[in-house]
Design an enzyme around this catalytic site. Structure first.
Site, PDB file in Angstrom:
ATOM      1  N   ARG A 132       4.481   7.482  -9.293  1.00 15.44           N
ATOM      2  CA  ARG A 132       3.634   7.076  -8.174  1.00 15.44           C
ATOM      3  C   ARG A 132       2.769   8.265  -7.733  1.00 15.44           C
ATOM      4  O   ARG A 132       1.594   8.125  -7.425  1.00 15.44           O
ATOM      5  CB  ARG A 132       4.495   6.590  -6.992  1.00 15.44           C
ATOM      6  CG  ARG A 132       5.214   5.276  -7.225  1.00 15.44           C
ATOM      7  CD  ARG A 132       4.258   4.104  -7.390  1.00 15.44           C
ATOM      8  NE  ARG A 132       3.394   3.932  -6.234  1.00 15.44           N
ATOM      9  CZ  ARG A 132       3.739   3.307  -5.107  1.00 15.44           C
ATOM     10  NH1 ARG A 132       4.935   2.756  -5.003  1.00 15.44           N
ATOM     11  NH2 ARG A 132       2.893   3.198  -4.092  1.00 15.44           N
ATOM     12  N   ARG A 172      -1.188  -0.246   3.945  1.00 15.65           N
ATOM     13  CA  ARG A 172      -0.083  -1.155   3.596  1.00 15.65           C
ATOM     14  C   ARG A 172       0.039  -2.163   4.730  1.00 15.65           C
ATOM     15  O   ARG A 172       0.313  -1.802   5.872  1.00 15.65           O
ATOM     16  CB  ARG A 172       1.231  -0.383   3.414  1.00 15.65           C
ATOM     17  CG  ARG A 172       2.438  -1.304   3.332  1.00 15.65           C
ATOM     18  CD  ARG A 172       3.693  -0.622   2.857  1.00 15.65           C
ATOM     19  NE  ARG A 172       3.643  -0.368   1.427  1.00 15.65           N
ATOM     20  CZ  ARG A 172       4.709  -0.053   0.690  1.00 15.65           C
ATOM     21  NH1 ARG A 172       5.906   0.059   1.246  1.00 15.65           N
ATOM     22  NH2 ARG A 172       4.574   0.155  -0.607  1.00 15.65           N
ATOM     23  N   ASP A 226      12.060  -7.205  -9.334  1.00 14.49           N
ATOM     24  CA  ASP A 226      11.821  -6.700  -7.980  1.00 14.49           C
ATOM     25  C   ASP A 226      12.756  -7.480  -7.059  1.00 14.49           C
ATOM     26  O   ASP A 226      13.354  -8.483  -7.471  1.00 14.49           O
ATOM     27  CB  ASP A 226      10.335  -6.925  -7.620  1.00 14.49           C
ATOM     28  CG  ASP A 226       9.929  -6.321  -6.271  1.00 14.49           C
ATOM     29  OD1 ASP A 226      10.688  -5.500  -5.725  1.00 14.49           O
ATOM     30  OD2 ASP A 226       8.856  -6.687  -5.764  1.00 14.49           O
ATOM     31  N   GLN A 280       1.473   0.516  -7.604  1.00 12.42           N
ATOM     32  CA  GLN A 280       2.720   0.538  -8.373  1.00 12.42           C
ATOM     33  C   GLN A 280       2.459   0.280  -9.855  1.00 12.42           C
ATOM     34  O   GLN A 280       3.103   0.866 -10.722  1.00 12.42           O
ATOM     35  CB  GLN A 280       3.685  -0.519  -7.822  1.00 12.42           C
ATOM     36  CG  GLN A 280       5.033  -0.532  -8.513  1.00 12.42           C
ATOM     37  CD  GLN A 280       5.846   0.717  -8.235  1.00 12.42           C
ATOM     38  OE1 GLN A 280       6.032   1.072  -7.069  1.00 12.42           O
ATOM     39  NE2 GLN A 280       6.337   1.384  -9.270  1.00 12.42           N
ATOM     40  N   CYS A 333      10.195  -1.476  -9.174  1.00 11.67           N
ATOM     41  CA  CYS A 333       9.364  -0.629  -8.305  1.00 11.67           C
ATOM     42  C   CYS A 333      10.190   0.101  -7.246  1.00 11.67           C
ATOM     43  O   CYS A 333       9.735   1.102  -6.706  1.00 11.67           O
ATOM     44  CB  CYS A 333       8.254  -1.458  -7.664  1.00 11.67           C
ATOM     45  SG  CYS A 333       8.841  -2.746  -6.547  1.00 11.67           S
ATOM     46  N   HIS A 357       0.229  -5.308  -5.269  1.00 10.73           N
ATOM     47  CA  HIS A 357       0.700  -3.920  -5.148  1.00 10.73           C
ATOM     48  C   HIS A 357       0.141  -3.117  -6.331  1.00 10.73           C
ATOM     49  O   HIS A 357       0.883  -2.686  -7.209  1.00 10.73           O
ATOM     50  CB  HIS A 357       2.230  -3.898  -5.129  1.00 10.73           C
ATOM     51  CG  HIS A 357       2.820  -2.583  -4.685  1.00 10.73           C
ATOM     52  ND1 HIS A 357       2.065  -1.544  -4.171  1.00 10.73           N
ATOM     53  CD2 HIS A 357       4.107  -2.142  -4.680  1.00 10.73           C
ATOM     54  CE1 HIS A 357       2.861  -0.534  -3.878  1.00 10.73           C
ATOM     55  NE2 HIS A 357       4.103  -0.862  -4.182  1.00 10.73           N
TER      56      HIS A 357
HETATM   57  N1  NVA Z   1       7.942  -6.965  -3.322  1.00  9.57           N
HETATM   58  C1  NVA Z   1       8.383  -5.863  -2.511  1.00  9.57           C
HETATM   59  C2  NVA Z   1       7.869  -4.555  -3.059  1.00  9.57           C
HETATM   60  C3  NVA Z   1       8.303  -3.344  -2.290  1.00  9.57           C
HETATM   61  C4  NVA Z   1       7.731  -2.077  -2.837  1.00  9.57           C
HETATM   62  C5  NVA Z   1       7.927  -6.065  -1.077  1.00  9.57           C
HETATM   63  O1  NVA Z   1       6.795  -6.489  -0.874  1.00  9.57           O
HETATM   64  O2  NVA Z   1       8.722  -5.814  -0.164  1.00  9.57           O
HETATM   65  N1   CP Z   2       7.756   0.915  -4.606  1.00 11.82           N
HETATM   66  C1   CP Z   2       7.285   1.143  -3.365  1.00 11.82           C
HETATM   67  O1   CP Z   2       6.129   0.841  -3.031  1.00 11.82           O
HETATM   68  O2   CP Z   2       8.179   1.759  -2.550  1.00 11.82           O
HETATM   69  P1   CP Z   2       8.063   2.048  -0.982  1.00 11.82           P
HETATM   70  O3   CP Z   2       8.165   0.715  -0.277  1.00 11.82           O
HETATM   71  O4   CP Z   2       9.212   2.955  -0.670  1.00 11.82           O
HETATM   72  O5   CP Z   2       6.736   2.687  -0.687  1.00 11.82           O
END
Ligand code: NVA
Ligand code: CP
Length: 306
Positions: free
Chosen positions: A290, A107, A222, A137, A262, A134
């Site tokens: 997930r 990540r 989101d 997800q 998500c 992502h």
């Molecule tokens: N769009 C959000 C998704 C978090 C799971 C982010 O990138 O923070």
């Molecule tokens: N939806 C998701 O990826 O959540 P986290 O940021 O908690 O991993």
């Protein structure tokens, strides 16, 4: 020095529609097995390295639990404590880590980092969120739709809000799972134009959230400010005010429509408090999936199809 036979999962386009269909069906099976207490340990003795440059609750826990349930192990690697965070090149880290672990989950911010890592890795690399995509997800979201409503092929999906990493993965999903996607976002917050253009036969941009949601079988949103955009939060709240998903907006969708997010959610911003607990909301199943979807992915990448 790329290892051409190694499969990676950096976006949904790395797997064929058929393979993705297999993963979703397998995720449903693995969920039943876990819920009925059947042990299944195809990854005994294997280790997943998990590199996190951003925060996470669901992703970290689901991957760790997946490896535990599969009889393997996982190592949490924060860039705060590893040499990656002190400037050791991604290419070197990839070569070293992939001589020890059996798969790597990352990540990070720039999608180019997961691409560079994959290029130098001997083992499968999984994108666990970048600024651009992502895909993990989306596996959970597709599983959740299938469990509640059957195939998503030919259905209408509405994305309401920011044209962010999740939105981009929905564009990939529209192609791979063959559905129509309407995206409603404020001026200046559209997903990348090349992505939309690449799937213009099934992806349409609109301004009005009501136009996107009308008749939709799935409505998704989101957060308005993603990780890394914290300083834009106040400005984004102003620009996104008309883009909240709430029961009144959902009432324009198909009577059988589902709502997904998500998570984490900002109640009162992109989603109302009532919407989270509305009978049309499946966000908790989506979060649980997930685990199951990523188990299907790990098994596929490390142990093949079952
Ligand atoms: N769009 C959000 C998704 C978090 C799971 C982010 O990138 O923070
Ligand atoms: N939806 C998701 O990826 O959540 P986290 O940021 O908690 O991993």
């Amino acid at each position: 020095m790329s290892h051409t036979s190694t499969r990676h999962f950096l976006t949904l386009l790395d797997l064929s529609p058929k393979e993705l269909g297999y993963l979703i069906q397998r995720a449903v099976e693995l969920k039943t097995m876990q819920h009925t207490g059947q042990f299944h340990e195809p990854l005994r003795g294997q280790t997943l390295g998990m590199i996190f440059e951003k925060s996470s609750t669901r992703t970290r826990v689901s991957f760790e639990v997946a490896m535990t349930q599969f009889g393997g192990a996982s190592i949490f690697l924060s860039t705060r404590d590893t040499q990656l965070g002190r400037g050791e090149p991604v290419e070197d880290s990839a070569r070293v880590l992939s001589r020890m672990v059996d798969a790597v989950m990352i990540r990070t911010f720039d999608h180019a980092v997961v691409e560079a890592f994959a290029q130098y890795s001997r083992v499968p690399v999984i994108n666990a969120l970048t600024d651009q995509f992502h895909p993990c997800q989306l596996l959970a979201d597709m599983q959740t739709f299938v469990e509640h409503r059957g195939s998503i092929q030919g259905r209408k999906v509405a994305w309401v809000g920011d044209g962010n990493n999740m939105c981009a993965s929905y564009i990939n999903a529209a192609r791979q799972f063959d559905f129509e996607l309407l995206i409603a976002c404020p001026d200046g917050f559209e997903p990348p134009a090349d992505l939309v253009a690449g799937d213009s036969d099934r992806v349409t941009l609109v301004r009005d959230p009501r136009a996107a949601v009308e008749g939709a079988h799935l409505v998704v949103t989101d957060v308005w400010a993603s990780m890394g955009q914290e300083e834009e939060q106040a400005e984004r709240i102003r620009k996104f005010t008309d883009y909240q998903v709430n029961p009144a907006l959902m009432d324009l969708a198909d009577p059988e429509a589902l709502f997904m997010h998500c998570l984490p959610a900002h109640r009162g911003e992109e989603v109302s408090t009532e919407m989270m607990d509305d009978p049309r909301s499946v966000v908790w199943d989506e979060a649980e999936n997930r685990l199951h979807a990523q188990k299907a992915l790990l098994e596929f990448l490390l142990a093949g199809q079952h």
